[in-house]
Write a protein that holds these residues in place. Structure first.
Motif, PDB file in Angstrom:
ATOM      1  N   LEU A 149      -0.748  11.826   6.017  1.00 57.39           N
ATOM      2  CA  LEU A 149      -0.999  11.800   7.405  1.00 57.39           C
ATOM      3  C   LEU A 149       0.497  11.418   8.180  1.00 57.39           C
ATOM      4  O   LEU A 149       0.434  11.228   9.240  1.00 57.39           O
ATOM      5  CB  LEU A 149      -1.856  10.690   7.742  1.00 57.39           C
ATOM      6  N   ALA A 150       1.277  11.058   7.374  1.00 57.40           N
ATOM      7  CA  ALA A 150       2.890  11.012   7.772  1.00 57.40           C
ATOM      8  C   ALA A 150       2.843   9.655   8.697  1.00 57.40           C
ATOM      9  O   ALA A 150       3.805   9.751   9.550  1.00 57.40           O
ATOM     10  CB  ALA A 150       3.293  12.220   8.557  1.00 57.40           C
ATOM     11  N   MET A 151       1.982   8.429   8.350  1.00 55.01           N
ATOM     12  CA  MET A 151       2.076   7.370   9.020  1.00 55.01           C
ATOM     13  C   MET A 151       3.439   6.408   8.403  1.00 55.01           C
ATOM     14  O   MET A 151       3.845   5.599   9.262  1.00 55.01           O
ATOM     15  CB  MET A 151       0.828   6.738   8.705  1.00 55.01           C
ATOM     16  N   GLY A 152       3.842   6.955   7.151  1.00 57.75           N
ATOM     17  CA  GLY A 152       5.193   6.153   6.904  1.00 57.75           C
ATOM     18  C   GLY A 152       4.682   5.240   5.798  1.00 57.75           C
ATOM     19  O   GLY A 152       3.778   4.417   6.250  1.00 57.75           O
ATOM     20  N   LEU A 153       5.740   4.859   4.902  1.00 58.65           N
ATOM     21  CA  LEU A 153       5.435   4.045   4.001  1.00 58.65           C
ATOM     22  C   LEU A 153       5.412   2.673   4.407  1.00 58.65           C
ATOM     23  O   LEU A 153       4.721   1.614   4.113  1.00 58.65           O
ATOM     24  CB  LEU A 153       6.590   4.124   2.642  1.00 58.65           C
ATOM     25  N   GLY A 154       6.678   2.204   5.381  1.00 58.85           N
ATOM     26  CA  GLY A 154       6.524   0.842   5.986  1.00 58.85           C
ATOM     27  C   GLY A 154       5.323   0.471   6.777  1.00 58.85           C
ATOM     28  O   GLY A 154       4.941  -0.513   6.630  1.00 58.85           O
ATOM     29  N   PRO A 155       4.995   1.374   7.732  1.00 60.85           N
ATOM     30  CA  PRO A 155       3.884   1.007   8.614  1.00 60.85           C
ATOM     31  C   PRO A 155       2.519   0.662   7.585  1.00 60.85           C
ATOM     32  O   PRO A 155       1.753  -0.105   7.768  1.00 60.85           O
ATOM     33  CB  PRO A 155       3.703   1.967   9.325  1.00 60.85           C
ATOM     34  N   MET A 166      -1.225  -1.182  -1.140  1.00 62.65           N
ATOM     35  CA  MET A 166      -0.257  -1.560  -0.675  1.00 62.65           C
ATOM     36  C   MET A 166       0.890  -1.715  -1.741  1.00 62.65           C
ATOM     37  O   MET A 166       1.886  -1.746  -1.524  1.00 62.65           O
ATOM     38  CB  MET A 166      -0.723  -3.494  -0.077  1.00 62.65           C
ATOM     39  N   GLY A 167       0.508  -2.006  -2.958  1.00 63.07           N
ATOM     40  CA  GLY A 167       1.412  -2.014  -3.945  1.00 63.07           C
ATOM     41  C   GLY A 167       2.388  -0.817  -4.172  1.00 63.07           C
ATOM     42  O   GLY A 167       3.373  -0.824  -4.246  1.00 63.07           O
ATOM     43  N   GLU A 168       1.359   0.319  -4.038  1.00 63.60           N
ATOM     44  CA  GLU A 168       1.990   1.483  -4.155  1.00 63.60           C
ATOM     45  C   GLU A 168       2.954   1.816  -3.289  1.00 63.60           C
ATOM     46  O   GLU A 168       4.175   2.380  -3.527  1.00 63.60           O
ATOM     47  CB  GLU A 168       0.649   2.628  -4.230  1.00 63.60           C
ATOM     48  N   THR A 169       2.597   1.555  -1.805  1.00 61.27           N
ATOM     49  CA  THR A 169       3.517   2.119  -0.660  1.00 61.27           C
ATOM     50  C   THR A 169       4.694   1.199  -0.529  1.00 61.27           C
ATOM     51  O   THR A 169       5.668   1.331  -0.283  1.00 61.27           O
ATOM     52  CB  THR A 169       2.843   2.134   0.631  1.00 61.27           C
ATOM     53  N   LEU A 221      10.392   0.122  -1.284  1.00 62.59           N
ATOM     54  CA  LEU A 221      11.711  -0.591  -1.549  1.00 62.59           C
ATOM     55  C   LEU A 221      12.593   0.375  -2.336  1.00 62.59           C
ATOM     56  O   LEU A 221      13.836   0.021  -2.509  1.00 62.59           O
ATOM     57  CB  LEU A 221      11.032  -1.645  -2.683  1.00 62.59           C
ATOM     58  N   ALA A 222      12.050   1.308  -3.043  1.00 64.17           N
ATOM     59  CA  ALA A 222      12.793   2.254  -4.051  1.00 64.17           C
ATOM     60  C   ALA A 222      13.652   2.964  -2.973  1.00 64.17           C
ATOM     61  O   ALA A 222      14.873   3.355  -3.533  1.00 64.17           O
ATOM     62  CB  ALA A 222      12.042   3.139  -5.037  1.00 64.17           C
TER      63      ALA A 222
END
Length: 265
Positions: free
Chosen positions: A233-239, A44-47, A52-53
């Motif tokens: 898997l292209a689920m997205g950073l936010g999700p 979670m910290g990684e994504t 945020l960046a």
């Protein structure tokens, strides 16, 4: 390396006049819940850091991460016993800020992962050396003074930065994120097996596994979040950030109510 098997050296000496005042131990027991939440917090910290960046100005993102990191440690140091939500909030914020620290070295300063990884290894070794020279133990079951707590969180921050750099290094060498996750999943079994065989002490086995949780969680989260072109898997950073945060909240709520991460006897 569960609570039933990891019996590290403990400092249970009673308080006497003239000695440093002791607190209740400030960290949770090492159970299966500890390891699951730890891996989730690293991913979670990684994504969250990457999200945020991209969503904010990188300098602003680092500033927000730094403020969150500082605020969470202030809360952690203010309490005199282990409080699950405060402790794990600090861990999550260390994960976010530790990721940013490692990324700043690579992205902003151009330091290769092949250099930052051994650099953070040296930093962690120095923290451990100073901690042991001062306290004669690296046991997480002895975090009962401000000085030991300071060493503990310095070590935690160093492990996150090291794990981030090591994970990115492995991904950059051609393993990609799924391959890296498999590699670190196998690697984390090594200290556990060595401990069970008697070849590795409990404290050393714990910290070795603790370091590996960082690249393991980060590689899994990156694999889920990043686009197909980068092996994800292209689920997205936010999700991915949100779903892992919900899982962390659920587990922290469970251990808070059940007290499964607190020694009762």
């Amino acid at each position: 390396m569960s609570a039933e098997h990891v019996h590290e050296h403990r400092d249970d000496r009673p308080f006497t006049p003239g000695r440093v005042r002791h607190m209740a131990n400030k960290v949770p027991e090492v159970t299966v819940y500890f390891w699951i939440i730890k891996v989730l917090s690293t991913g979670m910290g990684e994504t969250a850091s990457d999200f945020l960046a991209k969503a904010l100005n990188p300098v602003l993102a680092v500033g927000i991460g730094g403020l969150g990191f500082a605020a969470s440690l202030v809360m952690q140091f203010a309490v005199r016993r282990y409080v699950a939500w405060i402790y794990w909030t600090a861990i999550v914020m260390v994960s976010v800020f530790g990721t940013m620290a490692a990324d700043v070295l690579h992205v902003v300063l151009g330091v290769p992962y092949a250099i930052s990884t051994p650099f953070f290894m040296i930093v962690l070794a120095a923290v451990f050396a100073l901690w042991y020279a001062s306290e004669r133990t690296l046991s997480i079951h002895s975090i009962r003074t401000r000085r030991r707590e300071t060493f503990y969180w310095a070590a935690v921050l160093a492990t996150f930065a090291l794990g981030t750099a090591a994970g990115d290094l492995s991904a950059s060498l051609g393993l990609r994120y799924l391959g890296s996750a498999v590699l670190f999943a196998a690697a984390i079994c090594v200290p556990a097996l060595l401990f069970r065989s008697g070849a590795l002490g409990a404290v050393t086995a714990f910290w070795a596994a603790y370091v590996i949780t960082r690249p393991l969680g980060a590689s899994m989260a990156d694999w889920m979040a990043l686009p197909h072109g980068r092996g994800g898997l292209a689920m997205g950073l936010g999700p991915v950030t949100l779903s892992w945060a919900v899982a962390i909240l659920g587990l922290v709520a469970y251990v808070t109510v059940s007290k499964r991460d607190v020694r009762t006897g």
